[in-house]
Design an enzyme around this catalytic site. Structure first.
Site, PDB file in Angstrom:
ATOM      1  NE  ARG A  24      -1.106   1.653   3.291  1.00 31.72           N
ATOM      2  CZ  ARG A  24       0.200   1.468   3.314  1.00 31.72           C
ATOM      3  NH1 ARG A  24       0.914   1.934   4.319  1.00 31.72           N
ATOM      4  NH2 ARG A  24       0.829   0.817   2.364  1.00 31.72           N
ATOM      5  CB  THR A 134       1.440   2.951  -6.873  1.00 31.12           C
ATOM      6  OG1 THR A 134       1.788   1.578  -6.676  1.00 31.12           O
ATOM      7  CG2 THR A 134       0.107   3.242  -6.195  1.00 31.12           C
ATOM      8  CE  LYS A 159      -1.539  -2.080  -6.931  1.00 32.93           C
ATOM      9  NZ  LYS A 159      -1.280  -3.414  -6.411  1.00 32.93           N
ATOM     10  CE  LYS A 161      -2.478   1.441  -4.212  1.00 35.19           C
ATOM     11  NZ  LYS A 161      -2.755   0.126  -3.618  1.00 35.19           N
ATOM     12  CG  ASP A 188      -5.349  -1.804  -5.255  1.00 35.00           C
ATOM     13  OD1 ASP A 188      -6.413  -2.261  -4.790  1.00 35.00           O
ATOM     14  OD2 ASP A 188      -4.238  -1.969  -4.707  1.00 35.00           O
ATOM     15  CD  GLU A 214      -4.118  -5.149  -6.126  1.00 34.64           C
ATOM     16  OE1 GLU A 214      -3.568  -4.893  -7.219  1.00 34.64           O
ATOM     17  OE2 GLU A 214      -3.509  -5.156  -5.047  1.00 34.64           O
ATOM     18  CG  ASP A 239      -3.671  -6.801  -1.943  1.00 40.31           C
ATOM     19  OD1 ASP A 239      -3.038  -7.587  -1.216  1.00 40.31           O
ATOM     20  OD2 ASP A 239      -3.315  -5.605  -2.103  1.00 40.31           O
ATOM     21  CE  LYS A 263       0.128  -5.954  -1.576  1.00 34.75           C
ATOM     22  NZ  LYS A 263      -0.863  -4.997  -1.063  1.00 34.75           N
ATOM     23  CG  ASP A 316       2.160  -3.194  -6.658  1.00 33.55           C
ATOM     24  OD1 ASP A 316       2.745  -2.139  -6.962  1.00 33.55           O
ATOM     25  OD2 ASP A 316       1.307  -3.266  -5.751  1.00 33.55           O
ATOM     26  CG  ASP A 318       5.272   0.937  -6.933  1.00 30.83           C
ATOM     27  OD1 ASP A 318       5.139   0.436  -5.790  1.00 30.83           O
ATOM     28  OD2 ASP A 318       4.360   1.560  -7.506  1.00 30.83           O
TER      29      ASP A 318
HETATM   30 MG   LIG Z   1      -3.671  -3.817  -3.348  1.00 34.16          MG
END
Ligand SMILES: [Mg+2]
Length: 351
Positions: A24, A134, A159, A161, A188, A214, A239, A263, A316, A318
């Site tokens: 996304r 991130t 982290k 992506k 991730d 991840e 995750d 989460k 995580d 942030d």
């Molecule tokens: Mg994740």
């Protein structure tokens, strides 16, 4: 004390730059904000981000679920004990962000009535958490630039992506590592790979010293996840494959991941998160306290919860750092990558 009323509004903050992952792209935080009110006038606050790509909920469905399902199920119930949380979870299937929003508002009220900060109410102690920052998915050049900028701003844990393109992923990680030899790097993939691609990429990036990888595979591909975990030289963190307690049992007992990411928006709040964290501790699996792209209310809940358990050791959190400052007063102090909680009761949030 009983819940008697509620109000819904929207909390908004512009992002400093777009947030991009394999699944996304987001340009601003726009979340549901809940005020839960008791018969003695105590107010508890909750927040839920619309994360359709992950939980299937948008702003409309979160509001409708709270209004038509969850609130009628908990209205008038006595606070204290598990009944109200059991009623909350039984009121509707899935809808984990809507549940989390109400759950954290209840915990806010419970901690306020005990005259304690929420972390203390949950049995924790104040401490400083070091959040990762991130780095969004982009071209290797842009990711390198963003990583250097973040590191120079005081974020030593990044982290990153990554996406489906193996060559770009490896190139991005190699150039970031070359530029930042002492940074802690997490990767991730947000479900981008199949097991074979994942093991290929992991073999290429393992010499770079990566702390964890991840969610390499599709959330439902548990066989793939197990295969990767069995053969990977980098620890694997699940995750999107872990929402609730049953998922955590499946993943940990099936040795499908080394670590899990809790989460609140996946668990449906703190009540369920406590059970998952206890299970992870029992099984010797480290936990990341994660978050969606959230603002200060729900990040406060995540920070207080993370302080309640020593086995939660990756952070995580942030969201507020990626956005322009919110108008909601809160007790979180962000100093570079460190998050602390100033003196407060409950969540420490004031509207
Ligand atoms: Mg994740």
């Amino acid at each position: 004390m009983k819940i008697t009323d509620f109000k819904l509004s929207i909390i908004k903050s512009e992002l400093k730059k777009p947030f991009v992952t394999n699944i996304r792209r987001v340009d601003a935080i726009e979340d549901v904000l809940l005020t839960l009110i008791t018969d003695d006038g105590t107010k508890g606050y909750g927040e839920a981000p619309p994360t359709v790509a992950i939980t299937g909920e948008d702003i409309g469905t979160i509001e409708k679920t709270i209004k038509e399902r969850i609130f009628p199920a908990i209205k008038g119930l006595e606070l204290g004990g598990n009944d109200i949380f059991e009623a909350l979870h039984a009121s509707v299937t899935k809808s984990t962000s809507a549940k989390a929003c109400v759950d954290m508002a209840i915990y806010d009220i419970l901690a306020k009535s005990a005259n304690k900060p929420l972390y203390e109410y949950l049995g924790g102690k104040a401490k400083t958490l070091r959040t990762n920052l991130t780095i969004s998915l982009g071209s290797p050049e842009v990711m390198l630039k963003d990583a250097i900028e973040a590191y120079n701003d005081g974020f030593s844990v990044l982290k990153v992506k990554v996406g489906t393109d193996k060559k770009e992923c490896v190139e991005a990680m190699q150039s970031i590592r070359a530029a930042l030899p002492s940074a802690i790097l997490r990767v991730d993939a947000n479900q981008a790979w199949d097991a074979k691609t994942a093991l290929d990429i992991i073999e290429s990036i393992a010499p770079l010293g990566i702390e964890l990888v991840e969610q390499p595979t599709c959330a439902e591909d548990l066989a793939g996840l197990a295969e990767i975990t069995a053969h990977s030289s980098i620890p694997i963190l699940a995750d999107e494959s872990v929402f609730d307690y049953e998922d955590a049992v499946r993943i940990l007992d099936g040795r499908m991941a080394d670590y899990i990411n809790i989460k609140l928006m996946k668990t449906g709040g703190i009540y369920e998160a406590i059970k998952i964290a206890a299970l992870a501790k029992e099984r010797g699996a480290k936990v990341m306290m994660g978050s969606m792209l959230e603002s200060v209310v729900s990040i406060s809940a995540a920070v207080h919860f993370a302080m309640s358990d020593d086995n939660i050791c990756f952070y995580d959190l942030d969201g507020p750092l990626l956005a322009k400052p919110s108008s909601v007063k809160n007790a979180l102090i962000f100093e570079k990558d460190e998050i602390t909680v100033s003196e407060c009761i409950g969540l420490g949030v004031k509207l």
